[in-house]
Design a protein around this motif. Structure first.
Motif, PDB file in Angstrom:
ATOM      1  N   ILE A   1       1.164  -1.075   0.231  1.00 12.22           N
ATOM      2  CA  ILE A   1       0.123   0.268  -0.238  1.00 12.22           C
ATOM      3  C   ILE A   1       0.973   1.623  -0.032  1.00 12.22           C
ATOM      4  O   ILE A   1       1.972   1.275   0.964  1.00 12.22           O
ATOM      5  N   ILE A   2       0.516   2.126  -0.809  1.00 10.97           N
ATOM      6  CA  ILE A   2       1.029   3.584  -0.861  1.00 10.97           C
ATOM      7  C   ILE A   2       0.131   4.531  -0.487  1.00 10.97           C
ATOM      8  O   ILE A   2      -0.660   4.742  -0.361  1.00 10.97           O
ATOM      9  N   ASP A   3       0.816   5.480   0.565  1.00 11.97           N
ATOM     10  CA  ASP A   3      -0.248   5.653   1.589  1.00 11.97           C
ATOM     11  C   ASP A   3      -0.051   7.454   0.881  1.00 11.97           C
ATOM     12  O   ASP A   3       1.134   8.059   1.741  1.00 11.97           O
ATOM     13  N   HIS A   4      -0.877   8.777   0.797  1.00 15.02           N
ATOM     14  CA  HIS A   4      -0.652  10.006   0.742  1.00 15.02           C
ATOM     15  C   HIS A   4      -1.328  10.514   1.611  1.00 15.02           C
ATOM     16  O   HIS A   4      -2.733  10.395   1.594  1.00 15.02           O
ATOM     17  N   GLU A   5      -1.047  11.506   1.080  1.00 16.21           N
ATOM     18  CA  GLU A   5      -2.386  13.192   1.356  1.00 16.21           C
ATOM     19  C   GLU A   5      -2.626  13.728   0.452  1.00 16.21           C
ATOM     20  O   GLU A   5      -1.654  13.714  -0.977  1.00 16.21           O
ATOM     21  N   PHE A   6      -4.236  13.467  -0.170  1.00 11.97           N
ATOM     22  CA  PHE A   6      -5.009  14.399  -0.935  1.00 11.97           C
ATOM     23  C   PHE A   6      -5.662  15.105  -0.859  1.00 11.97           C
ATOM     24  O   PHE A   6      -5.363  16.198  -1.596  1.00 11.97           O
TER      25      PHE A   6
END
Length: 208
Positions: free
Chosen positions: A97-102
């Motif tokens: 899983i790649i996890d970022h702010e959107f």
């Protein structure tokens, strides 16, 4: 080790930290957690148009070393705006899983495409509520919380771009930053209300 101001520039120190995190990941794995996520809060500053201090392959080695002993689902959270180079590095990493702010960094929507995820067998953790906000005049916690409809619009944008099956819905980051703007009790109330609205928004979309 942690007082060394040039630590980031020294490969041997980064390797020591990566192996330390490898042990932390293994400990959580042994406790039976099904998803284990590691934070990398400054990687977006190190890998932009050009990598800083080290080559990209070394940063990939560091990430994979830290995640190596996790036998369940591996996730990595990277704050900030993601560059195409960093996107490709994470897609090539061993994480699931790649996890970022959107919410805070909507430009990240333009970086990823559905095929990036599906071609590399990755899921995208979509930050859908802000976790870094400044204090205002209002003493009503709801004034700092995204509405259910606002969050639904954000989630639906992600679904349209990436497919429901490729997404995990979550906040942008951790909520500790709120304690810098509000009292602990008030920050906690904001946090709970944000999470409640996020879950309700997600459930309404699934039920619809």
């Amino acid at each position: 080790l942690f007082k060394e101001p040039r630590a980031l520039m020294k490969k041997e120190i980064l390797l020591k930290i990566a192996n330390l995190m490898r042990k932390v990941g293994k400990a959580y794995d042994d406790m039976g957690f099904s998803i284990i996520s590691m934070d990398e809060p400054i990687l977006s500053l190190l890998i932009g148009r050009k990598p800083l201090f080290h080559e990209e392959n070394f940063y990939l080695q560091i990430i994979n070393t830290a995640l190596k002993d996790i036998s369940t689902i591996k996730s990595i959270h990277v704050c900030g705006t993601i560059s195409p180079s960093l996107r490709d590095l994470l897609l090539n990493s061993d994480t699931n899983i790649i996890d970022h702010e959107f919410q805070t960094n909507e430009e990240n929507f333009s970086i990823f495409k559905k095929e990036h995820l599906e071609d590399n067998n990755k899921m995208l953790a979509l930050g859908t509520v802000k976790t870094k906000i400044k204090s205002g005049d209002s003493r009503n916690p709801i004034d700092y919380v995204e509405s259910i409809n606002e969050i639904k619009g954000f989630i639906n944008k992600g679904i349209k771009l990436y497919g429901k099956e490729n997404l995990i819905i979550k906040p942008d980051c951790g909520f500790r930053a709120l304690k810098g703007s509000f009292s602990s009790d008030f920050a906690y109330e904001i946090t709970v209300r944000k999470l409640e609205n996020m879950v309700k928004a997600k459930n309404q979309i699934l039920e619809g």
